[in-house]
Structures are given as C-alpha cells and as structure tokens.
Design a protein around this motif. Sequence first.
Motif, PDB file in Angstrom:
ATOM      1  N   ALA A   1       3.039   0.519   3.381  1.00 25.28           N
ATOM      2  CA  ALA A   1       2.586  -0.503   4.326  1.00 25.28           C
ATOM      3  C   ALA A   1       2.340  -1.794   3.554  1.00 25.28           C
ATOM      4  CB  ALA A   1       1.323  -0.042   5.041  1.00 25.28           C
ATOM      5  N   TYR A   2       2.256  -2.905   4.289  1.00 24.24           N
ATOM      6  CA  TYR A   2       2.096  -4.219   3.665  1.00 24.24           C
ATOM      7  C   TYR A   2       1.079  -5.062   4.420  1.00 24.24           C
ATOM      8  CZ  TYR A   2       6.583  -2.947   1.626  1.00 24.24           C
ATOM      9  OH  TYR A   2       7.589  -2.287   0.979  1.00 24.24           O
ATOM     10  N   ALA A   3       0.511  -6.023   3.729  1.00 25.90           N
ATOM     11  CA  ALA A   3      -0.313  -7.057   4.341  1.00 25.90           C
ATOM     12  C   ALA A   3      -0.088  -8.349   3.554  1.00 25.90           C
ATOM     13  CB  ALA A   3      -1.789  -6.680   4.332  1.00 25.90           C
TER      14      ALA A   3
ATOM     15  N   TYR B   1       0.828  -1.197   0.000  1.00 20.35           N
ATOM     16  CA  TYR B   1       0.000   0.000   0.000  1.00 20.35           C
ATOM     17  C   TYR B   1       0.864   1.249   0.000  1.00 20.35           C
ATOM     18  CZ  TYR B   1      -3.834  -2.956   1.733  1.00 20.35           C
ATOM     19  OH  TYR B   1      -4.791  -3.918   1.897  1.00 20.35           O
TER      20      TYR B   1
ATOM     21  N   VAL C   1      -6.819  -1.744   7.646  1.00 22.54           N
ATOM     22  CA  VAL C   1      -6.052  -2.949   7.329  1.00 22.54           C
ATOM     23  C   VAL C   1      -6.235  -4.035   8.384  1.00 22.54           C
ATOM     24  CG1 VAL C   1      -3.797  -2.311   8.312  1.00 22.54           C
ATOM     25  CG2 VAL C   1      -3.893  -3.657   6.224  1.00 22.54           C
ATOM     26  N   THR C   2      -6.320  -3.662   9.659  1.00 20.46           N
ATOM     27  CA  THR C   2      -6.530  -4.691  10.678  1.00 20.46           C
ATOM     28  C   THR C   2      -7.966  -5.216  10.653  1.00 20.46           C
ATOM     29  OG1 THR C   2      -6.941  -3.034  12.397  1.00 20.46           O
ATOM     30  CG2 THR C   2      -4.690  -3.886  12.205  1.00 20.46           C
TER      31      THR C   2
ATOM     32  N   TRP D   1      -9.420  -6.213   8.101  1.00 19.76           N
ATOM     33  CA  TRP D   1      -9.461  -7.323   7.141  1.00 19.76           C
ATOM     34  C   TRP D   1      -9.047  -8.656   7.759  1.00 19.76           C
ATOM     35  CZ3 TRP D   1     -12.008  -7.451   2.836  1.00 19.76           C
ATOM     36  CH2 TRP D   1     -12.347  -6.246   2.224  1.00 19.76           C
ATOM     37  N   ILE D   2      -8.310  -8.620   8.867  1.00 20.81           N
ATOM     38  CA  ILE D   2      -7.813  -9.874   9.451  1.00 20.81           C
ATOM     39  C   ILE D   2      -8.957 -10.839   9.769  1.00 20.81           C
ATOM     40  CG2 ILE D   2      -6.558 -10.901  11.393  1.00 20.81           C
ATOM     41  CD1 ILE D   2      -4.797  -8.329  11.374  1.00 20.81           C
TER      42      ILE D   2
ATOM     43  N   GLU E   1      -4.665   1.979   9.690  1.00 18.70           N
ATOM     44  CA  GLU E   1      -4.510   0.864  10.624  1.00 18.70           C
ATOM     45  C   GLU E   1      -5.867   0.237  10.945  1.00 18.70           C
ATOM     46  OE1 GLU E   1      -2.368  -0.291  14.854  1.00 18.70           O
ATOM     47  OE2 GLU E   1      -2.167   1.739  14.078  1.00 18.70           O
TER      48      GLU E   1
ATOM     49  N   LEU F   1       2.973  -1.751   9.231  1.00 15.32           N
ATOM     50  CA  LEU F   1       2.863  -0.311   9.059  1.00 15.32           C
ATOM     51  C   LEU F   1       4.239   0.338   9.090  1.00 15.32           C
ATOM     52  CD1 LEU F   1      -0.157   0.326  11.453  1.00 15.32           C
ATOM     53  CD2 LEU F   1      -0.188   0.011   8.980  1.00 15.32           C
TER      54      LEU F   1
ATOM     55  N   CYS G   1      -0.302  -7.388   9.211  1.00 15.38           N
ATOM     56  CA  CYS G   1      -0.197  -6.097   8.561  1.00 15.38           C
ATOM     57  C   CYS G   1       1.074  -5.440   9.070  1.00 15.38           C
ATOM     58  CB  CYS G   1      -1.393  -5.219   8.927  1.00 15.38           C
ATOM     59  SG  CYS G   1      -2.971  -6.023   8.661  1.00 15.38           S
TER      60      CYS G   1
ATOM     61  N   HIS H   1      -4.618 -14.994   7.579  1.00 18.26           N
ATOM     62  CA  HIS H   1      -3.977 -13.676   7.516  1.00 18.26           C
ATOM     63  C   HIS H   1      -2.660 -13.742   8.269  1.00 18.26           C
ATOM     64  CE1 HIS H   1      -3.538  -9.399   7.211  1.00 18.26           C
ATOM     65  NE2 HIS H   1      -4.679  -9.316   6.555  1.00 18.26           N
TER      66      HIS H   1
END
Length: 109
Positions: free
Chosen positions: A50-52, A8, A22-23, A25-26, A19, A41, A39, A36
């Motif tokens: 940022a990544y997931a 992202y 993205v969290t 989605w877990i 935050e 940050l 994530c 999952h």
Amino acid sequence: MITCHLRYEIDPRQVSAFEEYVTGWIPIVNRLGGTHHGCFLPSEGANDIAYALFSFPSLAAYESYREAIRRDAEARGLWQLSEQTGCIRRFDRTFLRPVTGVTGARATA
C-alpha cells in the motif's frame, strides 16, 4: 515543497485495520500544515503493498510535523492501532521533489 512517499508492506488479513490507520493520518497531516494526497490500498496484483503520499512546504516544515505528532493524541492512537493489529509489517519513506516545468535546455525530437 517536499513530498513524502510511504510504501507499506501490510498484513493482507488486516487490510481493514490498515485502512483505518492510514486514512486516520489524512486529517492529522492536514491539521499540522501538510497536504495529504491520498492513500492507495491493494486492488489487483500484490495484496500486501500500500502507499500514501503527502507534502509539506519544506523539509523544515516536515520536521516540525514530526515533532508535533509525537505529542498528538490522535497520532498516538493510530500507532497503537498498528501495534495491536500488526497491520503494518514494515514501511519505507522516500522524499520526492516536484518537477513543475521544463528547466534548462529543451530536448529536441
């Protein structure tokens, strides 16, 4: 197994909103058959990346997940959050496969 890696580009002024997004989605990924992996940050370095990571047993299972999230109220709420806050500038999705052991000829030292 297939792992989705999301990169992202985020608005650094909206890290808290991102935050939350993205969290959020877990539990959705886990509820809809995926795993999952977390994530990530910004901490040091670039403040807008940022990544997931999350996995599904197959690409077909991932596609089923994609269909399911279109009907999911929690997912729609997260998309609305990202739209309202502008926390996500853009994202890239890459699919990876795990390497779990040595296959074929062994490398010699």
